[in-house]
Motif scaffolding. Structure first.
Motif, PDB file in Angstrom:
ATOM      1  N   LYS A  20      10.617 -15.513  -4.810  1.00 14.87           N
ATOM      2  CA  LYS A  20      11.389 -14.828  -3.771  1.00 14.87           C
ATOM      3  C   LYS A  20      11.108 -13.325  -3.780  1.00 14.87           C
ATOM      4  O   LYS A  20      11.030 -12.706  -2.723  1.00 14.87           O
ATOM      5  N   ASN A  21      10.948 -12.737  -4.956  1.00 13.46           N
ATOM      6  CA  ASN A  21      10.621 -11.306  -5.026  1.00 13.46           C
ATOM      7  C   ASN A  21       9.288 -11.018  -4.351  1.00 13.46           C
ATOM      8  O   ASN A  21       9.147 -10.034  -3.626  1.00 13.46           O
ATOM      9  N   VAL A  22       8.314 -11.872  -4.592  1.00 15.55           N
ATOM     10  CA  VAL A  22       6.994 -11.697  -3.986  1.00 15.55           C
ATOM     11  C   VAL A  22       7.084 -11.837  -2.475  1.00 15.55           C
ATOM     12  O   VAL A  22       6.439 -11.089  -1.735  1.00 15.55           O
ATOM     13  N   VAL A  23       7.909 -12.756  -1.992  1.00  9.22           N
ATOM     14  CA  VAL A  23       8.100 -12.895  -0.543  1.00  9.22           C
ATOM     15  C   VAL A  23       8.549 -11.556   0.033  1.00  9.22           C
ATOM     16  O   VAL A  23       8.054 -11.118   1.079  1.00  9.22           O
ATOM     17  N   GLY A  24       9.462 -10.877  -0.655  1.00 11.20           N
ATOM     18  CA  GLY A  24       9.939  -9.572  -0.185  1.00 11.20           C
ATOM     19  C   GLY A  24       8.812  -8.561  -0.075  1.00 11.20           C
ATOM     20  O   GLY A  24       8.703  -7.842   0.931  1.00 11.20           O
ATOM     21  N   PHE A  25       7.948  -8.510  -1.083  1.00 11.14           N
ATOM     22  CA  PHE A  25       6.806  -7.581  -1.037  1.00 11.14           C
ATOM     23  C   PHE A  25       5.863  -7.945   0.106  1.00 11.14           C
ATOM     24  O   PHE A  25       5.379  -7.091   0.834  1.00 11.14           O
ATOM     25  N   TRP A  26       5.606  -9.250   0.260  1.00 10.84           N
ATOM     26  CA  TRP A  26       4.670  -9.709   1.283  1.00 10.84           C
ATOM     27  C   TRP A  26       5.220  -9.405   2.675  1.00 10.84           C
ATOM     28  O   TRP A  26       4.497  -8.965   3.551  1.00 10.84           O
ATOM     29  N   GLU A  27       6.526  -9.624   2.856  1.00 11.86           N
ATOM     30  CA  GLU A  27       7.118  -9.438   4.176  1.00 11.86           C
ATOM     31  C   GLU A  27       7.334  -7.966   4.538  1.00 11.86           C
ATOM     32  O   GLU A  27       7.593  -7.662   5.694  1.00 11.86           O
ATOM     33  N   GLU A  28       7.219  -7.062   3.579  1.00 12.34           N
ATOM     34  CA  GLU A  28       7.320  -5.632   3.904  1.00 12.34           C
ATOM     35  C   GLU A  28       6.207  -5.197   4.846  1.00 12.34           C
ATOM     36  O   GLU A  28       6.381  -4.267   5.625  1.00 12.34           O
ATOM     37  N   ASP A  29       5.055  -5.875   4.750  1.00 12.91           N
ATOM     38  CA  ASP A  29       3.905  -5.529   5.596  1.00 12.91           C
ATOM     39  C   ASP A  29       3.011  -6.755   5.732  1.00 12.91           C
ATOM     40  O   ASP A  29       1.929  -6.819   5.155  1.00 12.91           O
ATOM     41  N   ILE A  30       3.486  -7.739   6.471  1.00 11.54           N
ATOM     42  CA  ILE A  30       2.742  -8.989   6.596  1.00 11.54           C
ATOM     43  C   ILE A  30       1.334  -8.743   7.129  1.00 11.54           C
ATOM     44  O   ILE A  30       0.352  -9.217   6.543  1.00 11.54           O
ATOM     45  N   SER A  31       1.192  -8.009   8.207  1.00 13.76           N
ATOM     46  CA  SER A  31      -0.149  -7.815   8.774  1.00 13.76           C
ATOM     47  C   SER A  31      -1.055  -7.049   7.810  1.00 13.76           C
ATOM     48  O   SER A  31      -2.232  -7.384   7.668  1.00 13.76           O
ATOM     49  N   GLY A  32      -0.532  -6.046   7.137  1.00 14.57           N
ATOM     50  CA  GLY A  32      -1.338  -5.311   6.163  1.00 14.57           C
ATOM     51  C   GLY A  32      -1.731  -6.182   4.983  1.00 14.57           C
ATOM     52  O   GLY A  32      -2.873  -6.131   4.510  1.00 14.57           O
ATOM     53  N   ASN A  33      -0.789  -6.994   4.499  1.00 19.44           N
ATOM     54  CA  ASN A  33      -1.088  -7.883   3.381  1.00 19.44           C
ATOM     55  C   ASN A  33      -2.083  -8.973   3.788  1.00 19.44           C
ATOM     56  O   ASN A  33      -2.956  -9.344   2.996  1.00 19.44           O
ATOM     57  N   LEU A  34      -1.980  -9.468   5.021  1.00 17.87           N
ATOM     58  CA  LEU A  34      -2.951 -10.455   5.485  1.00 17.87           C
ATOM     59  C   LEU A  34      -4.345  -9.838   5.589  1.00 17.87           C
ATOM     60  O   LEU A  34      -5.336 -10.488   5.264  1.00 17.87           O
TER      61      LEU A  34
END
Length: 174
Positions: free
Chosen positions: A130-144
C-alpha cells in the motif's frame, strides 16, 4: 523485389524465436499461478476507485479454469473470462510480467500484490505494498515513463523469486 516464400517464412520464424528469447519470465508466487491465481480479465470488469483510494479486491480464479501465457498458468473465475484472455492475452496480462510497476520504475523486478492494482490506458498494473501504491500514484505518468525506459534493460532478467510481503492468496478457489 520479390522474396521467395520460404525465405519469408524462415525470416518470420527467426524473428518470432528471437523475440521470445528476450521476453522475461512471468512472476509466479508459491501458488504456482501468475498473479497469485487471480483472474486478470475480471479486473477489467471491476469499477476502478479514484487515485488515492483502495481498489476493489481482485477476483480469485479457479484452478480448473486456466490458460498458459508467457510461460505461466493463469487462473480464471469463469470459462468466459478464460476465453476472453485466450483471444488476446496481451490485453489482459499485467504489465512488466506481473512485477510491481513502481519497482520497475525504480529499476528492479519485485513481486506484486494482485489486490494493489490500477488500469491505466487499458493496461493492468500491479504494485507490491500500500505504501508503494502511494508513491506510484503521486506521479503515475512519470512513473510509467520511468518504468517503460527501465523495462527495456531488465525485461530479460529472471523473474523475482521473492514472496509478496504480508500477502496470503485466497486464489485459486476450488
Amino acid at each position: 523485389m520479390r522474396f521467395p516464400l520460404n525465405l519469408l517464412a524462415a525470416t518470420a520464424a527467426v524473428v518470432t524465436f528471437a523475440t521470445a528469447s528476450f521476453a522475461g519470465d512471468q512472476y509466479v508466487d508459491p501458488t504456482g499461478f501468475a498473479v497469485s491465481g487471480y483472474d486478470v480479465v475480471a479486473y477489467f470488469d471491476l469499477e476502478q476507485s479514484p487515485v488515492g483510494t483502495s481498489q476493489p479486491a481482485a477476483v480469485p480464479g479457479d484452478k480448473d479454469i486456466t490458460a498458459e501465457y508467457n510461460g505461466a498458468v493463469f487462473a480464471f473465475s469463469s470459462e468466459a473470462n478464460r476465453d476472453r484472455f485466450v483471444a488476446n492475452p496481451a490485453a489482459y496480462a499485467p504489465q512488466y510480467d506481473g512485477h510491481c510497476a513502481y519497482g520497475v520504475a525504480q529499476g528492479g523486478k519485485v513481486p506484486a500484490n494482485p489486490n494493489l492494482w490500477r488500469i491505466v490506458d487499458g493496461k493492468l498494473y500491479l504494485n507490491i505494498t500500500k505504501n508503494v501504491v502511494g508513491f506510484w500514484e503521486e506521479d503515475i505518468s512519470g512513473n510509467l515513463s520511468k518504468s517503460e525506459n527501465n523495462w527495456v534493460s531488465i525485461e530479460s532478467a529472471a523473474a523475482s523469486d521473492r514472496a509478496i510481503p504480508q500477502f496470503s492468496s485466497s486464489a485459486p478457489v476450488n
